[in-house]
Design an enzyme around this catalytic site. Structure first.
Site, PDB file in Angstrom:
ATOM      1  N   ASP A   1       1.795   5.452  13.053  1.00  0.00           N
ATOM      2  CA  ASP A   1       0.888   4.626  12.273  1.00  0.00           C
ATOM      3  C   ASP A   1       0.623   3.296  12.975  1.00  0.00           C
ATOM      4  OD1 ASP A   1      -0.406   4.130   9.589  1.00  0.00           O
ATOM      5  OD2 ASP A   1       1.028   2.480   9.577  1.00  0.00           O
TER       6      ASP A   1
ATOM      7  N   GLU B   1      -2.347   6.308  15.911  1.00  0.00           N
ATOM      8  CA  GLU B   1      -3.506   5.824  15.168  1.00  0.00           C
ATOM      9  C   GLU B   1      -4.012   4.549  15.834  1.00  0.00           C
ATOM     10  OE1 GLU B   1      -4.633   4.448  10.605  1.00  0.00           O
ATOM     11  OE2 GLU B   1      -2.835   3.683  11.588  1.00  0.00           O
TER      12      GLU B   1
END
Length: 642
Positions: A342, A371
């Site tokens: 993330d 990400e």
């Protein structure tokens, strides 16, 4: 003393001496640590690992004790580091090649006082280091566990955690859990998925909005409202039995304010601290912008994501080592097949490069997707490992999420034909493929848990959702589908933002009006998540369409590793070919409001001599030509043998 008794005494004395000449540790001679040692992380380790082991030991005034390791040959303490807080020590442990699995002991001594903590060394699973990971041959199904299915209502709330279940709360806990995922693995496999990425399942002990899991409160334990470590390991095993790989979503950039260490940080710089709350400027370009100020870069990587998520300081070597071995621990313990990281660019880039390299050193075939949320292709390419960056930076991050393609498809499907609009956006996006180091390691998607649902974006138009799914099943890269998009579900209340798009999957809770996990339930559904009426069988038809595509895709090497050739058009259509030495797959998207004749002759550069093909959707044999008509908002996928 008779000779027999004397011999026994000599033998006993000999057994208390190790080959190094030191007395063998007798666990019974030393009391257990009990509450004097609150935590030791990692929770356990293995013999035969590449990753160095540094134990973080936490207990009241633990740094005032001398520490040694006893009870195992080939395991030795090489250094002890004190922290700013007297309640921590960091212990460097060497595990030699001759070390055997078993129990060793951390022995703490101060004056006449002594106590022990048992620490387990396990044997690695056969072939663990060479495990395979997710690739272009996979389709990844994204789940938010709290909103998928409630398989065990008894754990909806927990005495150990602050937030209790309230299914009516848009941003609250709804009760979905690991057992719910296990119970519906067949649904996922039948869809054609071959891997599952779930949002984080580790403890998130925030007072509010803890359901998403991104504000970690304990990096080594599954949230009790979702399950246990043992059940997580069981889930991975059962997924593997169904042919499904498991990708863990992890967060190195930040923890939650509810993390246990926030009340007593090991070091003052364990997290980034400011005189007052300072948010990240979210300006990822500061990492590669030759004109950027150091101040802007500092705020980008050191500012907090939100007030409830303290920003970790990976420049602190103890923090970095903590996250390296934490990642390895979960792979080894649970048998994981991949990571999704993330908020990747929010991390300090050099330490994260080292982190990626450390994981890949332990598992050379392991895939990690980051990400990196930018729609600027060169800036996205910067973050993929091996990219030829002018500043020499190498992230060692194998895979990246293709946000530029995500944006291009969603915008293109919603626009009429115009210069630079409509499906030309997808063509233009792929024209930037030259900037990427490895096209096979790009996750492609049209929606996830952080973006509007594709059905919301296209106004609940089933034809446009089918076109989006057709592109996902046939374009280069690794496709990912967000749970519910395969049936064209929309947000419960789009105005409520994330809470609305992360709705409960119909049928995942006892008493639900419809059960979308079953063919009968899908066929019976009369309205969408937001209450909009739908024609009978629409959800069943959509699921079957997506399933047919992705079941077909499983064995198509030409889709997994073939090249792409696409052709320019400005009439809101898009035609492209995937090809290799043995096969050709032709894909045509008609996003216009009128029927189109295929410009087949203009594709002769690759289409000449292909002969009859097979329509992948219908199974029919077809001969394509300029007379072939594709209806408005329809897709055509045809495979040819060379």
């Amino acid at each position: 003393m008779d000779m027999f008794r004397k011999s026994l005494m000599l033998l006993a004395a000999a057994t208390l001496v190790s080959c190094a000449g030191q007395p063998v540790f007798d666990p019974a001679s030393t009391p257990d640590a009990g509450e004097r040692v609150s935590r030791v992380e990692p929770l356990s380790w293995w013999t035969g690992m590449e990753t160095p082991l540094q134990l973080m030991v936490y207990g009241e005034d633990i740094s005032s004790y001398d520490l040694r390791i006893a009870g195992a040959n080939g395991v030795e303490l090489t250094a002890v580091h004190k922290a700013d807080s007297p309640n921590y020590v960091f212990a460097d442990v060497r595990i030699r090649a001759n070390a055997q699995p078993g129990t060793c002991y951390l022995v703490f001594t101060k004056g006449e006082e002594s106590f022990k903590y048992a620490y387990e060394l396990n044997a690695r699973a056969a072939g663990s280091a060479q495990r395979k990971s997710f690739t272009t041959a996979d389709m990844i199904y994204l789940i938010m566990p709290d909103r998928f299915a409630n398989g065990d209502p008894s754990n909806d709330s927990s005495d150990e955690t602050l937030e209790k279940a309230d299914r009516q709360a848009f941003f609250g806990r709804h009760g979905g859990d690991l057992q719910g995922i296990i119970d519906h693995l067949d649904y996922i496999a039948d869809l054609g998925a071959t891997a599952i990425w779930s949002t984080p399942m580790l403890l998130d002990d925030q007072k509010n909005e803890s359901y998403h899991g991104y504000a970690c409160g304990d990096y080594y334990h599954i949230d009790p409202r979702i399950g246990t470590n043992e059940l997580y390991k069981e889930y991975v095993g059962k997924a593997h039995e169904k042919g499904l790989k498991v990708i863990m979503d992890i967060v190195t950039n930040h923890c939650g304010t509810g993390h246990w260490w926030m009340e007593d940080l090991p070091f003052e710089d364990w997290i980034h601290q400011f005189p007052e709350f300072t948010a990240s400027n979210v300006c990822f370009s500061t990492n590669m912008d030759i004109n950027a100020s150091k101040q802007d870069l500092h705020i980008q990587e050191s500012g907090w994501f939100v007030p409830s998520m303290p920003d970790m300081n990976l420049d602190n070597p103890y923090v970095l080592q903590y996250f390296k071995q934490w990642a390895v621990w979960w792979i080894e313990y649970a048998g994981l097949d991949g990571f999704r990281v993330d908020t990747y660019p929010y991390n300090e880039r050099e330490p994260m490069s080292q982190w990626c390299a450390a994981v890949l050193k332990e598992y050379p075939n392991f895939n990690i997707v980051g990400e990196c949320w930018t729609n600027v292709a060169p800036q996205l390419a910067y973050w993929q490992g091996g990219n030829d960056n002018k500043d020499g930076f190498d992230s060692h991050l194998p895979s990246i999420m293709d946000f530029p393609l995500h944006d291009a498809i969603r915008m293109g499907l919603n626009e009429p034909a115009f210069w630079g609009q409509g499906m030309i956006r997808v063509y233009d996006c792929l024209s930037n493929d030259f900037v990427y180091h490895d096209l096979s390691k790009m996750m492609i998607f049209v929606g996830n848990h952080d973006t509007d649902r594709i059905a919301d974006v296209v106004g609940q138009n089933p034809d446009k959702v089918k076109m989006a799914m057709t592109l996902m099943a046939t374009m280069r890269g690794i496709p990912q589908v967000y749970c519910g998009d395969e049936q064209m579900f929309v947000s419960k209340k789009r105005s409520e933002g994330h809470g609305g798009l992360r709705f409960d999957f119909p049928g995942g809770w006892a008493g639900d009006e419809f059960d979308a996990f079953t063919p009968e339930g899908r066929a019976a559904m009369t309205h969408n998540i937001d209450g909009t009426p739908v024609k009978a069988g629409q959800f069943a038809e959509m699921y079957d369409y997506v399933s047919r595509l992705f079941q077909w895709r499983k064995t198509k090497e030409v889709i997994h590793n073939g090249k792409t050739m696409h052709f320019l058009s400005r009439d809101n259509t898009y035609g492209f070919f995937r090809y290799d030495e043995d096969e050709v797959v032709f894909v045509y998207i008609n996003n216009s409001d009128e029927a189109k004749n295929l410009p087949w002759e203009s594709y002769s550069e690759i289409a000449a001599g292909l002969g009859a093909g097979r329509n992948v959707i219908t199974g029919e044999t077809v001969n394509l030509s300029d007379r072939t008509v594709v209806g408005p908002r329809q897709s055509l996928v045809v495979e040819f043998k060379k």
